[in-house]
Write a protein that holds these residues in place. Sequence first.
Motif, short mmCIF file in Angstrom:
data_model
loop_
_atom_site.label_atom_id
_atom_site.label_comp_id
_atom_site.label_asym_id
_atom_site.label_seq_id
_atom_site.Cartn_x
_atom_site.Cartn_y
_atom_site.Cartn_z
N LYS A 243 19.15 69.90 9.21
CA LYS A 243 18.03 71.43 9.84
C LYS A 243 17.79 71.38 11.15
CE LYS A 243 15.38 73.41 6.50
NZ LYS A 243 13.83 73.74 5.58
N ALA A 244 17.94 70.31 11.30
CA ALA A 244 17.23 70.26 13.52
C ALA A 244 18.35 70.25 13.71
CB ALA A 244 16.23 68.77 13.29
N PHE A 245 19.18 70.01 13.44
CA PHE A 245 20.90 70.14 14.51
C PHE A 245 21.20 71.89 14.35
CE2 PHE A 245 25.04 70.96 13.71
CZ PHE A 245 25.96 70.03 14.73
N ILE A 246 20.89 72.21 13.15
CA ILE A 246 20.91 73.78 13.07
C ILE A 246 19.57 74.28 14.34
CG2 ILE A 246 20.97 75.64 11.97
CD1 ILE A 246 22.92 73.93 9.02
N VAL A 247 18.91 74.17 13.78
CA VAL A 247 17.52 74.67 14.55
C VAL A 247 17.81 74.37 16.20
CG1 VAL A 247 14.89 74.77 15.73
CG2 VAL A 247 15.83 74.87 12.86
N GLU A 248 18.50 73.50 16.34
CA GLU A 248 18.83 73.23 17.65
C GLU A 248 19.96 74.28 18.43
OE1 GLU A 248 18.43 71.99 21.86
OE2 GLU A 248 17.43 72.11 20.85
N LYS A 249 20.99 74.65 17.98
CA LYS A 249 22.32 74.68 18.04
C LYS A 249 21.77 76.33 17.77
CE LYS A 249 24.72 72.52 17.84
NZ LYS A 249 25.72 72.22 19.32
N ILE A 250 20.47 77.05 17.54
CA ILE A 250 20.03 78.30 16.90
C ILE A 250 19.68 78.60 18.93
CG2 ILE A 250 18.74 79.91 16.43
CD1 ILE A 250 19.71 78.88 13.43
N ARG A 251 19.02 77.23 18.86
CA ARG A 251 17.93 77.67 20.60
C ARG A 251 19.14 77.47 21.76
NH1 ARG A 251 16.53 74.72 24.32
NH2 ARG A 251 18.13 73.46 24.18
N THR A 252 19.84 76.85 21.13
CA THR A 252 20.97 76.64 22.55
C THR A 252 21.90 78.39 22.83
OG1 THR A 252 22.46 75.99 21.17
CG2 THR A 252 20.99 74.75 23.50
#
Length: 492
Positions: A243-252
């Motif tokens: 989930k943290a990986f996905i959250v970071e992709k959404i942020r960028t």
Amino acid sequence: MDIFNTLFLAGLVVVLLVVIRWKSKMRRLLLSPGPLALPLLGNLVMLNKRAPFKSFLKWSKTYGPVMTVYLGPQRVVVLVGYDAVKEALVDQADDFAGRASIPFMHRVVKGYGLVISNGDRWRQLRRFTLTTLRDFGMGRRRIEYWIQEESRHLQNSLRETKSAPFDPTFYLSRAVSNVICALVFGQRFSYEDSNLLRLFQIITAILRFGSSPWGQAYNVFPWLMEHLPGRHQTLLREVDELKAFIVEKIRTHKESMDPDNPRDFIDCFLIRLNQEKDSPETEFHYDNMVSTVLNLFLAGTETTSTTIRYALMLLIKYTHIQEQMQKEIDTVIGTERNSLMQDRKALPFTDAVIHEVQRYLDLVPFSLPHYATHNISFRGYAIPKGTVIIPLLHSVLKDEGMWDNPWTFDPNNFLDANGNFRNNPAFIPFSAGKRSCVGESLARMELFMFIVSLLQHFTFSSPGGPDSVDPTPELSSFGNLPRMYQLIATPR
């Protein structure tokens, strides 16, 4: 003493009235038959722990194609065989469109996302997901180019093994995952990316846990398992890494997005979220975005790569089938140009083998469970609201009335007398109806194009020869998971 007798008689009358009322209700609500269940445990003690779906198939011979079983205290209606499953999922599609809340998955996504949602949330997210993935090429020529490009990367990584034995699991996961990553994240990842390898390890662990006895226990008794130590507690923490990986992709994506030129699924979701941010009815919010992206990343990586890994295992086991596929591919395509989906019609034997791999593997024998969101009448039986419904895909893919050789690996199940490919309506590895897999067309393209490209350039074997390969699953529950094995890829 007289008072005791009076109270006893009064109590007996009350019990009799309750029993009579219950029997009357059961006559009005004719539930489907099933094996006798124990309090709290239900039919769990009777289940084949290594392959629970085999128990369902056995019980159906006594109780019929629509039967009631109890998994712990939860009432479950099991649909067995092509006719019953098709009638429910296709002919009564609206009644059976509900999705049961799988406890472990619910713990991960908390009811958000596409896979285990219901009602308006599910309708909005499914419509948006299908439309957006198609707009970015799912099932079309644009995706073919991506798969071709990824096939070349996979071929290069296999050549680097220099015909030495290796575990193909993560080689295939990286290739398949990069296709869904192109759609969802707008990029592919390097095969040397150690962070991505870590995510693949977690995804594999999730599927293995769901198909283990420990995973079954969690889904039957989640309220108990939450308070017990075990692998599930560690796995839940590891899921947070995904989930943290996905959250970071959404942020960028937020930082670099151009609303007039969306690059991928995340961009499109962010645009829709912004458009409907003031609507109290919207399902396009942050929690649904994270969970839907997680759904796509998980499903788009593991299921197809597992199927390809199993296909290579079977081609090692049955070398004459591998040789016949290569001969057909060499004749139609050769070894120089890339395969295209339009080649499939000219490769009937190859197409038949790929279909038979999916049928024989039977990757998700239970399907994902459905749910009665209202009282349902089906084949003269009542399915009360709140009942979990299992369309037993195993019983469809192995239906003795629909397949010539249901229990053996035989490409002739998809070939007519003249060697032409023939479809079979009982081929529903992606389920059917309104809850069928949104990525079905993508998975079909990947399976065909990856397998054909691999056979164009390599011959596959195993250190111990064909007899060393065991195609029976290592785990059989939520999923039929193939055993690990060592692969040798010899350039042609």
